[in-house]
Design a protein around this motif. Sequence first.
Motif, PDB file in Angstrom:
ATOM      1  N   UNK A  26       0.841  -1.207   0.000  1.00 30.31           N
ATOM      2  CA  UNK A  26       0.000   0.000   0.000  1.00 30.31           C
ATOM      3  C   UNK A  26       0.876   1.256   0.000  1.00 30.31           C
ATOM      4  N   UNK A  27       1.438   1.641  -1.186  1.00 30.05           N
ATOM      5  CA  UNK A  27       2.342   2.787  -1.261  1.00 30.05           C
ATOM      6  C   UNK A  27       1.702   4.122  -0.869  1.00 30.05           C
ATOM      7  N   UNK A  28       0.378   4.228  -0.915  1.00 22.29           N
ATOM      8  CA  UNK A  28      -0.278   5.492  -0.560  1.00 22.29           C
ATOM      9  C   UNK A  28      -0.154   5.815   0.929  1.00 22.29           C
ATOM     10  N   UNK A  29       0.267   4.851   1.752  1.00 21.47           N
ATOM     11  CA  UNK A  29       0.449   5.118   3.181  1.00 21.47           C
ATOM     12  C   UNK A  29       1.693   5.945   3.471  1.00 21.47           C
ATOM     13  N   UNK A  30       2.559   6.084   2.479  1.00 16.88           N
ATOM     14  CA  UNK A  30       3.703   6.963   2.644  1.00 16.88           C
ATOM     15  C   UNK A  30       5.039   6.253   2.634  1.00 16.88           C
ATOM     16  N   UNK A  31       6.062   7.046   2.903  1.00 19.06           N
ATOM     17  CA  UNK A  31       7.446   6.593   2.870  1.00 19.06           C
ATOM     18  C   UNK A  31       8.025   6.630   4.268  1.00 19.06           C
ATOM     19  N   UNK A  32       8.685   5.561   4.643  1.00 17.88           N
ATOM     20  CA  UNK A  32       9.332   5.479   5.944  1.00 17.88           C
ATOM     21  C   UNK A  32      10.799   5.879   5.791  1.00 17.88           C
ATOM     22  N   UNK A  33      11.281   6.698   6.716  1.00 19.70           N
ATOM     23  CA  UNK A  33      12.702   7.043   6.801  1.00 19.70           C
ATOM     24  C   UNK A  33      13.249   6.279   7.997  1.00 19.70           C
ATOM     25  N   UNK A  34      14.128   5.317   7.722  1.00 16.60           N
ATOM     26  CA  UNK A  34      14.656   4.437   8.766  1.00 16.60           C
ATOM     27  C   UNK A  34      16.177   4.496   8.833  1.00 16.60           C
ATOM     28  N   UNK A  35      16.695   4.180  10.010  1.00 14.23           N
ATOM     29  CA  UNK A  35      18.134   4.027  10.194  1.00 14.23           C
ATOM     30  C   UNK A  35      18.585   2.811   9.389  1.00 14.23           C
ATOM     31  N   UNK A  36      19.598   2.998   8.551  1.00 14.58           N
ATOM     32  CA  UNK A  36      20.093   1.898   7.725  1.00 14.58           C
ATOM     33  C   UNK A  36      20.806   0.835   8.555  1.00 14.58           C
TER      34      UNK A  36
END
Length: 98
Positions: A26-36
């Motif tokens: 479900x790409x419409x929920x947005x983008x997560x920015x996570x620690x690599x």
Amino acid sequence: MDATHLYCSACRAIRPVEFECLLASEPSLGTAARCARCGWLALTMIGEARVYCDVCDEIRPALLHEYGPTGLLWGGLVRCAVCYASRARLYSAKVSAK
């Protein structure tokens, strides 16, 4: 600013950032920015300049307050535009003005 790093609260250090769909199905929920390094979720971006604010408990416009160099990186503080709660500290490599 094209973020390459973030401040990870779990690692307590500046680490490379990974961006991915919050839910692949479900790409419409947005983008997560996570620690690599450890996978800690720093913030969720929904569309252009909108973030989920856990203080407001809503999707709100985002502000980026840029600040000076931190070693080899340039920083920015992502905040909720309504309550001004800090969402994440993002960093990018300095870009030459050539």
